[in-house]
Design a protein around this motif. Structure first.
Motif, PDB file in Angstrom:
ATOM      1  N   ALA A 128      54.292   5.052 -54.208  1.00 32.35           N
ATOM      2  CA  ALA A 128      53.374   3.917 -54.134  1.00 32.35           C
ATOM      3  C   ALA A 128      52.271   4.127 -53.110  1.00 32.35           C
ATOM      4  CB  ALA A 128      54.149   2.648 -53.785  1.00 32.35           C
ATOM      5  N   GLY A 164      47.309   6.946 -65.378  1.00 27.07           N
ATOM      6  CA  GLY A 164      48.533   6.828 -64.594  1.00 27.07           C
ATOM      7  C   GLY A 164      49.330   8.104 -64.654  1.00 27.07           C
ATOM      8  N   ASP A 181      59.727   7.665 -61.636  1.00 31.59           N
ATOM      9  CA  ASP A 181      58.740   6.654 -61.297  1.00 31.59           C
ATOM     10  C   ASP A 181      57.568   6.736 -62.260  1.00 31.59           C
ATOM     11  OD1 ASP A 181      56.410   8.301 -59.982  1.00 31.59           O
ATOM     12  OD2 ASP A 181      58.181   8.999 -58.927  1.00 31.59           O
ATOM     13  N   ARG A 225      53.353   4.948 -62.929  1.00 34.70           N
ATOM     14  CA  ARG A 225      52.234   4.162 -62.417  1.00 34.70           C
ATOM     15  C   ARG A 225      51.168   4.051 -63.502  1.00 34.70           C
ATOM     16  NH1 ARG A 225      49.850   7.618 -59.873  1.00 34.70           N
ATOM     17  NH2 ARG A 225      47.708   7.589 -60.646  1.00 34.70           N
ATOM     18  N   GLU A 274      47.085   2.189 -64.144  1.00 33.03           N
ATOM     19  CA  GLU A 274      45.977   1.514 -63.466  1.00 33.03           C
ATOM     20  C   GLU A 274      44.735   1.482 -64.348  1.00 33.03           C
ATOM     21  OE1 GLU A 274      43.720   4.637 -60.752  1.00 33.03           O
ATOM     22  OE2 GLU A 274      45.886   4.693 -60.359  1.00 33.03           O
ATOM     23  N   TYR A 292      53.330  -0.202 -60.491  1.00 30.95           N
ATOM     24  CA  TYR A 292      54.179   0.978 -60.368  1.00 30.95           C
ATOM     25  C   TYR A 292      55.640   0.555 -60.334  1.00 30.95           C
ATOM     26  CZ  TYR A 292      54.156  -0.349 -55.406  1.00 30.95           C
ATOM     27  OH  TYR A 292      54.268  -1.036 -54.223  1.00 30.95           O
TER      28      TYR A 292
END
Length: 658
Positions: A143, A181, A196, A198, A200, A215
């Motif tokens: 993050a 992402g 993980d 993410r 955007e 995220y």
């Protein structure tokens, strides 16, 4: 991703062969066909950010600042938490995770103690006023965009606990108008798994640009045995320290025209963290939920005036369970889902005005409210609040255009009558195009926390509501060079520091008191980076700490000397790279006067992009390459035994970017 066999934890030789094989795979020709390079038009929400750029700006006025970028964060491994990133990347910062990832750690910056360094998340204080400690064991590295480390006494702008420095963790923000992402998957040789993702995008609406980012991450591992078998008693049946951490976060940044913006941030973490013990342990764990929310409004009123308003909530809830095995059989429950936690609120306002003549005035108000509850450690008064006003002048001296000074003062009041006033003077002088002399001098303070004031555990700890604030006088002087060495880019710096501490808050038996006499901490830090050629780079740092106590009172867990170096290589087209790093720690003395430390650890890392578009990447981290047996800290029980650092571990990560 094809699952890679993991080696036996009993014999390190197959593990090392596995690591070498993975490294060869990373640097061999890619299996995927080359495709046109993927390019993302990196942008930011159009309205400029005026919110406390104080950390980065202070480098222009004589404070030493380190910036850890995203590439360095990614080198820390697939299951990395913030502690690992700090350990590997920040010159002059000693970090020793107690029992591996997502655990407590010992920290020391410029000879400081654990709670002498203030931790911020996007400018929000994470150090809690109930205990004062650093709680970073639920923050995921995926993050984070960058980490800003501001060294030296910084109470002027940041208040209590900024005695040795400030670490500001900056979360990611949307940076492209195309939906983009990444997805990461990782595996380590202890069968730890990480994942993980993410996403955007920046879009436009009737107000202006809107940046959206979200995220999620999940890390789980059974961990390793953090004690030597000879230190383990037969009554300890749960011998590994594992973890499971899940996090979700989101950020929205709305621009209003070209001169103002509103930023909203929220993060939710759910963690099940084991607590390892060498004796009697059957099950000890923290089941924890942490929620952090911030709202920031920023405005550039005109060319000469800007300000920001920031509100935040940091809520932490832990259910603590501790079950012991008995010598003759059976179990004893000491804690069953006992609660401890806290909620912090804050409201900060800061303005910056350019005065006639180019002088800059910074002024602000910082207000914090704290409350907590602890059913494990009895604390009679569990609420506090602190309010501060501060101002700093950054003058322009026309006759000395190469001199960049600042001077400021802060006054802070804590509920219960305690207060502190500090001042600070900083200076940067550009001697030549390549050389700069910097320095800062001022006072700092650390207010007593609720545990020290009000804990009530007869035979363990007793609070003292009459404690005074701990005060210190801090001085740092440094010389920086940025230029070339043998026609190659080179930078280096040397910093001497000195801290005189009065009214040290310490335990006298089981009673919290202000110690008599003055504690002197001094030392030197040296760091440098050298681009050997277009492909090879070398960097290193070393820190020497000297601590002198008075009247039998001193501070502990400060390394007398530590050093790091890293040699890195990147191919000409930056399609692959590799590096190796060495950490050396000399003597560290615990609160029980036990000398531990004395170790060196070698880590290695590598990455390989599998296509020209750089959508697919493999990364490898090898931690503790030679499987050194070393102590990160000492247990608090009796007898005290060594907490062992992570043994030889390999981690592989696959990344897909879109």
């Amino acid at each position: 991703m094809t699952q890679i066999p993991t080696p036996s934890s009993q014999d390190p030789r197959p593990a090392r062969l596995y690591a070498c094989g993975a490294l060869l795979c990373l640097i061999s020709p890619p299996a995927l066909a080359d495709t046109p390079a993927m390019t993302l038009d990196q942008q930011l929400v159009s309205a400029p950010s005026v919110e406390s750029t104080t950390v980065a700006e202070m480098a222009r006025f004589g404070s030493k600042v380190e910036i850890i970028d995203r590439a360095q964060i990614e080198r820390a491994g697939p299951d990395a938490d913030i502690t690992r990133v700090l350990q590997m990347s920040v010159p002059g910062l000693y970090v020793a995770p107690k029992n591996g990832p997502f655990d407590y750690a010992n920290y020391s910056l410029l000879g400081g103690r654990n709670d002498d360094t203030l931790i911020l998340l996007d400018g929000v204080r994470l150090n809690n006023r109930l205990y004062g400690g650093l709680y970073l064991d639920t923050l995921p590295a995926n993050a984070i965009e960058r980490i800003e480390v501001l060294k030296g006494g910084q109470s002027l702008l940041f208040g209590t606990q900024a005695v040795a420095g400030v670490i500001n963790i900056v979360t990611r923000s949307a940076q492209t108008r195309e939906t983009s992402g990444e997805v990461n998957m990782g595996l380590d040789s202890f069968m730890g798994r990480s994942g993980d993702a993410r996403a955007e995008q920046i879009v436009s609406n009737g107000f202006g640009d809107l940046g959206l980012l979200a995220y999620v991450s999940h890390n789980v591992s059974d961990g390793y045995q953090p004690f030597r078998s000879s230190d383990m008693r037969s009554t300890a049946t749960d011998r590994k320290r594992g973890y499971e951490v899940s996090t979700f976060g989101a950020k929205a940044t709305q621009a209003f025209g070209d001169d103002s913006r509103l930023e909203l941030f929220y993060q939710y973490s759910d963690a099940n963290l084991d607590f390892a013990r060498p004796t009697d342990n059957r099950n000890t764990r923290n089941d924890r939920v942490q929620q952090i929310a911030t709202a920031t409004f920023e405005q550039q009123v005109n060319q000469d005036l800007s300000y920001f308003l920031k509100g935040h909530v940091n809520d932490w809830d832990t259910r603590y369970t501790r079950v012991y095995n008995l010598e003759g059989g059976g179990t004893r429950v000491l804690n069953h889902n006992d609660y401890w936690g806290f909620t912090d609120w804050g409201l900060q306002a800061e303005g910056k005005a350019e005065l006639p003549g180019g002088h800059v005035l910074v002024f602000g108000s910082d207000n914090q409210w704290f409350k907590g509850q602890d059913d494990v450690m009895v604390i009679d008064n569990q609420q506090a609040e602190a309010h501060a006003l501060y101002t700093q002048l950054r003058p322009v001296i026309a006759a000395l255009p190469d001199w960049h000074p600042s001077i400021g003062v802060r006054q802070e009041h804590l509920s219960g009558g305690e207060n502190a006033t500090v001042g600070m003077l900083t200076s940067l002088y550009d001697l030549t195009e390549h050389w700069a002399l910097r320095g800062q001098f001022g006072s700092a303070y650390k207010l007593p926390n609720a545990e020290q004031l009000y804990v009530n555990e007869p035979g363990e700890e007793m609070g003292n509501p009459n404690l005074k604030a701990e005060k210190s006088r801090n001085a740092e002087l440094g010389l920086d060079y940025r230029g070339t060495l043998l026609d190659r880019e080179f930078s280096a710096s040397i910093t001497g520091f000195r801290r005189e501490i009065d009214d040290l808050i310490t335990l006298d038996g089981d009673q919290w008191v202000n110690g008599d006499g003055e504690i002197l901490v001094r030392g030197i830090e040296v760091d440098g980076q050298w681009q050997l050629n277009e492909r090879w780079s070398l960097q290193g740092d070393m820190t020497r700490n000297l601590v002198e106590g008075r009247n039998g009172v001193t501070i502990s867990n400060i390394p007398s000397f530590f050093a790091r170096s890293r040699l890195g290589y990147e191919s000409e087209n930056r399609r692959w790279g590799a590096g190796g790093a060495l950490r050396y720690i000399r003597s560290v003395v615990s609160a029980k006067d036990v000398d531990y430390g004395h170790y060196s650890v070698v880590d290695a890392d590598a990455y390989r992009y599998l296509d020209n578009a750089r959508r697919h990447r493999l990364s490898l981290l090898v931690e503790n390459l030679f499987d050194r047996d070393y102590a990160t800290s000492m247990t608090t029980g009796s007898p005290s035994v060594e907490n062992l650092g992570r043994p030889f571990t390999t981690e592989v990560r696959y990344t897909y970017r879109f």
